[in-house]
Design an enzyme around this catalytic site. Structure first.
Site: not given
Ligand code: 5MM
Length: 361
Positions: A33, A55, A145, A186, A188, A228, A299, A361
């Site tokens: 996403d 994309r 999400k 989520e 984080e 998440k 995920s 990254y």
């Molecule tokens: C894949 O990245 C997701 C969307 O990120 P942006 O809003 O910055 O475009 C992000 O939400 C992702 O689903 C989660 O952070 C988990 O991704 P990671 O890379 O940490 O496993």
């Protein structure tokens, strides 16, 4: 106070069934996403222009991977991808559903600053959320999400930061449930910083306490949600390192203190960990010697895609190899979600060297 249940039993049952399908044994979520800006960074790393064609090409590669459904039960889509189709004209959502994979949608609209805080933020996107959720449900999505971000500093996360983010996650969750989407919640806690494992654990516990208080206050139906979270690790710049076993134990300890047993599953984000660390840590979480009332799976965004992108390199002749890499990483993580990851075979060594070459990254 007084409580009038806003969901019917049939609505609750549907939400619960979707959540259980996503966390079925040995499977997890492919987080594909990335918003347009984020996927641009990924494509840039393989010298591809960030346009709609590229994309679509990349997401098509992911979703047409043979046997993807062996280890992937859900895929999170960005709005543009939700509307896209394969070269043959089949909608990506239909392609996933046909394979028994639940399409999900990223509903948040990104992080904005929280005034008066030390660099903290909140996540926006509540305006018109009910209409958007209803449209995505109609279009075949089963879950959604919403990502909130908290950071560890000397004075953060603050009470306001935790309270606001917990509340917006709860509002999002109620709106999703009213519209038939399982909300993935989520919160984080970023790994940036010099803090040690104990601090990361404490902050994760506090954040989870705020989140589940807000979800309770907002009458969220927990059996129809997924969490998440971050894994509990030392800060990225910490001088103290931790073993997979220590990370597994700290993570499950924090989750046991903060996540109600009614939540069916916990689907971790990878948060910038290497692919191999993300897999080994998930395995250690599942083998930690503590009771675990929820499914514990993945995920992953970056930790499922880094070596896939590298293997593809934007070239048609590499699509099959890239898909093999995705299947391999999915299997490794599926095994880890069962506590049965036994390290990597020859194909895994390829994944490893690809990862090391692309360290930051
Ligand atoms: C894949 O990245 C997701 C969307 O990120 P942006 O809003 O910055 O475009 C992000 O939400 C992702 O689903 C989660 O952070 C988990 O991704 P990671 O890379 O940490 O496993």
């Amino acid at each position: 106070g007084a409580f009038k249940d806003s969901l019917t039993q049939a609505q609750k049952d549907e939400l619960h069934q979707i959540a259980l399908k996503i966390v079925q044994d040995g499977k997890g979520i492919l987080a594909a996403d990335e918003s347009t800006g984020t996927i641009g960074k990924r494509l840039d790393a393989i010298n591809l222009e960030n346009n709609e064609t590229n994309r679509q090409k990349y997401r098509q590669l992911l979703f047409t991977t043979p046997n993807l459904n062996q280890h992937i039960s859900g895929v999170i889509l960005y709005e543009e991808t939700f509307h896209q189709s394969t070269d043959k004209g089949e909608k990506f959502t239909d392609l996933l559903i046909k394979q028994g994979i639940v399409p999900g949608i990223k509903l948040d609209l990104g992080v904005v600053p929280l005034a008066g805080t030390i660099g903290e933020g909140t996540t926006q996107g509540l305006d018109k959320l009910a209409e958007r959720a209803a449209a995505f449900k109609k279009g075949g999505c089963g879950f959604a999400k919403w990502r909130c971000v908290l950071n560890i500093g000397t004075h953060t996360p603050s009470h306001l930061g935790m309270l606001e983010n917990a509340n917006v996650l709860a509002r999002y969750a109620t709106i999703c449930q009213a519209n038939g989407l399982v909300p993935i919640v989520e919160p984080e806690v970023l790994c940036d910083g010099e803090h040690d494992l104990a601090r990361a654990q404490k902050v994760t516990e506090q954040v989870l306490a705020y989140v589940y208080k807000a979800l309770a206050d907002h009458h969220v139906y927990l059996e129809g949600t997924l969490l998440k979270p971050n894994m509990v690790t030392p800060g990225q710049s910490s001088s103290s390192k931790a073993t997979h076993e220590e990370i597994g134990l700290a993570t499950v300890t924090a989750l046991r203190r903060g996540v109600p047993a009614a939540v069916p599953g916990i689907t971790f984000l990878s948060g910038g960990q290497s692919e191999l660390d993300a897999t080994a840590n998930l395995n250690a979480i599942n083998t930690a010697p503590l009771g675990k009332p929820w499914k514990l799976t993945f995920s992953y965004g970056r930790a499922l895609q880094a070596s896939v992108l590298k293997a593809w390199g934007g070239k048609d002749e590499n699509i099959a190899a890239a898909q093999k890499t995705l299947l391999h990483r999915s299997k490794a993580n599926g095994d880890a979600s069962l506590g049965k990851y036994a390290g990597e075979d020859a194909a895994g060594a390829a994944a490893e060297s690809l990862f090391v070459a692309k360290h930051s990254y």
